[in-house]
Design an enzyme around this catalytic site. Structure first.
Site, PDB file in Angstrom:
ATOM      1  N   HIS A  33      62.428  85.648  -7.038  1.00  0.00           N
ATOM      2  CA  HIS A  33      61.554  85.911  -8.351  1.00  0.00           C
ATOM      3  C   HIS A  33      61.050  84.773  -9.087  1.00  0.00           C
ATOM      4  O   HIS A  33      60.306  84.876  -9.952  1.00  0.00           O
ATOM      5  CB  HIS A  33      62.490  86.990  -9.299  1.00  0.00           C
ATOM      6  N   ASP A  91      67.269  88.708  -3.053  1.00  0.00           N
ATOM      7  CA  ASP A  91      66.438  87.915  -3.840  1.00  0.00           C
ATOM      8  C   ASP A  91      66.392  86.411  -3.282  1.00  0.00           C
ATOM      9  O   ASP A  91      67.215  85.736  -4.046  1.00  0.00           O
ATOM     10  CB  ASP A  91      67.075  87.918  -5.378  1.00  0.00           C
ATOM     11  N   SER A 115      68.024  80.850 -12.951  1.00  0.00           N
ATOM     12  CA  SER A 115      67.746  81.661 -11.957  1.00  0.00           C
ATOM     13  C   SER A 115      67.600  80.693 -10.780  1.00  0.00           C
ATOM     14  O   SER A 115      66.868  79.691 -10.801  1.00  0.00           O
ATOM     15  CB  SER A 115      66.689  82.371 -12.060  1.00  0.00           C
TER      16      SER A 115
END
Length: 591
Positions: free
Chosen positions: A124, A184, A282
């Site tokens: 992402h 992810d 992230s």
């Protein structure tokens, strides 16, 4: 975990941002615009830790000493502590700027170096659409208190391409805001190797589940926020220790997939938060025993109140390392995020940019959005893109007028034209075909290959500074009048030697490969496909769907754009192809 990571999920930690639209008169079509003239298919809240405003990215290259010294004083928040980049020489910041509907935005993530030119991060973090990305190594802090990128130490790298796990469920996330974030995982390939001081981290062993045993202590680190509500994040590198949680604990959310994820952290209360990652972390690492076993993926708000969720990396190591062996490619990237973008011209002479998302399984065929970017191109009989013509590692456009004048339009590598038109030659109207190669003679400089009316093929090579190495041209072949279309996809076979693909009147595709010094390895050509006669446009822009392997795109007689994928070594993965977009009759040229 990073609250912004779960943007789009109905969880604490969602960042609500208005949908991205472009108010322009435009054609209907699922891959370009909808009938209302809007992009109508992206919410900016899918982007992690999104900030509104201008952010100036630093130019690539060394910025001083390899590692920023000292960390200064700062209170511990979310139970973390300050860290030095020299303690984590494999951690990098990933900063992306973008502009949608005239508004400027930016966001950042964390990543880890796993090879000299490879950075592991969350999927992402890389499908940013109309963005420009820089990878920043060696800094204890990415941004100052005013939101400016620090630019006095470390190293700044440009992105060449990206790979994302094919089962990353982005399409499901767009369709259902409550969908979990699965698989992810992405790998960024840089244009150049990082300096040797930035040493890769070893990943865990494929299939080894021991590091995920409940109670095992891991280390998390990243450049993220220190609380969910922090308004002016200082983006300092921080670290913390967290315990692995049991599958039963992790599954309490109903969003947990034990083969893909692990959760870690003690959790806490509003009054006493536990150790956790947050927005901006992230893509960062979860480390056990000096090896990376997790990737920061998603979590709940407020950061530190719940356990965070990480990719269970030991179940992906083999898949990630497969990207190490893929041959390099040159994507037709216009904006500087490593993703292939397409360009087109409409009947009014407007030039359009079709942003690639870098991931074909997004529900939109890999198109992020489209918009007109320039006008007045109707008077050119040929328009095409070149890369690194000036030795600047940036894309340019070349355009020829009917009188044979050839002009070059340079860019800043971030999607903006700079410097105006430059006349680079005259007399080019005498050629019946013109194509671009990036490295035909092995000197890392682009060449134009042109066909004369008598079927002769002639090479003109850049001198690397905007001029010509051989202004009179070099004859490299005869008998090329049997083809009605040419493609130059680069090193189609993955061996570093560039090719020309010609289409015959019968719709066959024949491949001719350079020997890397100006000659041919197969002067008679090899048949690589048939049935291509019905395509108005065929394009070989690099990787379109996010698997970091060369693709071919074609616009057929139904005005559909179709994709045909390869394994990067000249063999088709999908020779039948599939439609990814429609309504391309609005444009008279796609390139």
């Amino acid at each position: 975990m990073s609250a912004g990571v779960v943007a789009g999920l109905a969880l604490a930690g969602v960042v609500a941002v208005a949908p991205a639209t472009v108010a322009q008169a435009a054609p209907a079509g699922d891959g370009v615009y909808n009938a209302a003239g809007e992009s109508g298919k992206r919410n900016l809240d899918k982007l992690p830790n999104l900030q509104k405003g201008e952010l100036k990215l630093p130019e690539p290259g060394a910025k001083g000493r390899r590692f920023q010294s000292g960390t200064g004083a700062s209170p511990r928040i979310v139970k973390g502590e300050l860290a030095s980049a020299s303690e984590f020489p494999y951690i990098v910041g990933i900063v992306t700027t973008l502009k949608v509907d005239g508004e400027s935005y930016w966001y950042w993530c964390t990543g880890t170096i796993i090879a000299g030119n490879k950075v592991l991060t969350a999927a992402h973090c890389v499908t940013d659409g109309p963005g420009t990305t820089r990878v920043i190594a060696g800094n204890d802090q990415i941004l100052d208190s005013n939101g400016n990128i620090l630019n006095n130490s470390g190293y700044v790298a440009e992105v060449a391409s990206t790979w994302s796990h094919p089962n990353w469920n982005l399409e499901q996330q767009y369709a259902d805001e409550n969908a979990p974030i699965r698989n992810d995982v992405s790998v960024i390939t840089l244009k150049k190797n990082l300096p040797a001081e930035y040493t890769p981290i070893a990943m865990g062993t494929q299939g080894d589940q021991a590091p995920y045993t409940a109670g095992t202590t891991g280390v998390i680190a990243g450049y993220g926020k220190t609380s969910s509500d922090e308004q002016n994040p200082d983006s300092r590198l921080r670290k913390a220790t967290v315990p692995m949680r049991s599958n039963a604990d992790c599954n309490a959310t109903g969003l947990y997939f034990p083969n893909e994820m692990i959760c870690a952290g003690t959790g806490g209360t509003d009054a006493e938060l536990g150790s956790d990652t947050c927005n901006g972390d992230s893509g960062g690492p979860l480390v056990v025993g000096g090896k990376q076993v997790g990737i920061t993926s998603w979590g709940f708000r407020p950061c530190g109140k719940y356990a965070g969720y990480y990719v269970r990396l030991n179940n992906y190591v083999t898949t990630v390392k497969a990207d190490f062996t893929r041959p390099p490619l040159v994507n037709a990237d216009w904006t500087g995020d490593g993703h292939t973008d397409l360009m087109s011209r409409d009947a009014a002479g407007d030039l359009w940019l079709h942003y690639g998302s870098g991931f074909g399984k997004d529900g939109f065929g890999g198109f992020y959005m489209s918009r007109p970017i320039s006008s007045g191109w109707g008077g050119f009989s040929r328009i095409f893109r070149v890369y690194n013509w000036n030795g600047d590692n940036k894309p340019s456009i070349m355009a020829m007028r009917p009188n044979g004048e050839l002009y070059r339009y340079d860019t800043d590598g971030a999607g903006n034209f700079v410097g105006g038109a430059k006349l680079v030659g005259t007399g080019w109207q005498n050629f019946t075909s013109l194509m671009v190669t990036n490295n035909w003679v092995g000197n890392n400089r682009p060449s134009l290959l042109v066909r004369r009316s008598n079927g002769e093929l002639v090479r003109y090579t850049s001198n690397g500074a905007g001029g010509w190495e051989n202004p009179k041209g070099v004859l490299i072949g005869t008998g090329w009048n049997t083809f009605n279309l040419f493609l130059t996809p680069g090193a189609w076979k993955g061996d570093g030697r560039e090719v020309i693909i010609g289409r015959t009147s019968g719709g066959d595709l024949k491949l001719y490969q350079s020997n890397g010094t100006g000659g041919w390895t197969n002067p008679k050509g090899d048949l690589i496909g048939s049935g291509w006669g019905g395509f108005k446009n065929i394009i070989t822009p690099g990787d379109w769907d996010g698997d970091n392997m060369v693709d071919m795109l074609g616009v057929n007689n139904l005005h559909q754009m179709r994709i045909y994928t390869t394994n990067g070594y000249g063999q088709w993965l999908d020779a039948k192809g599939k439609t990814i977009s429609t309504d391309w009759d609005y444009f008279n040229l796609v390139f």
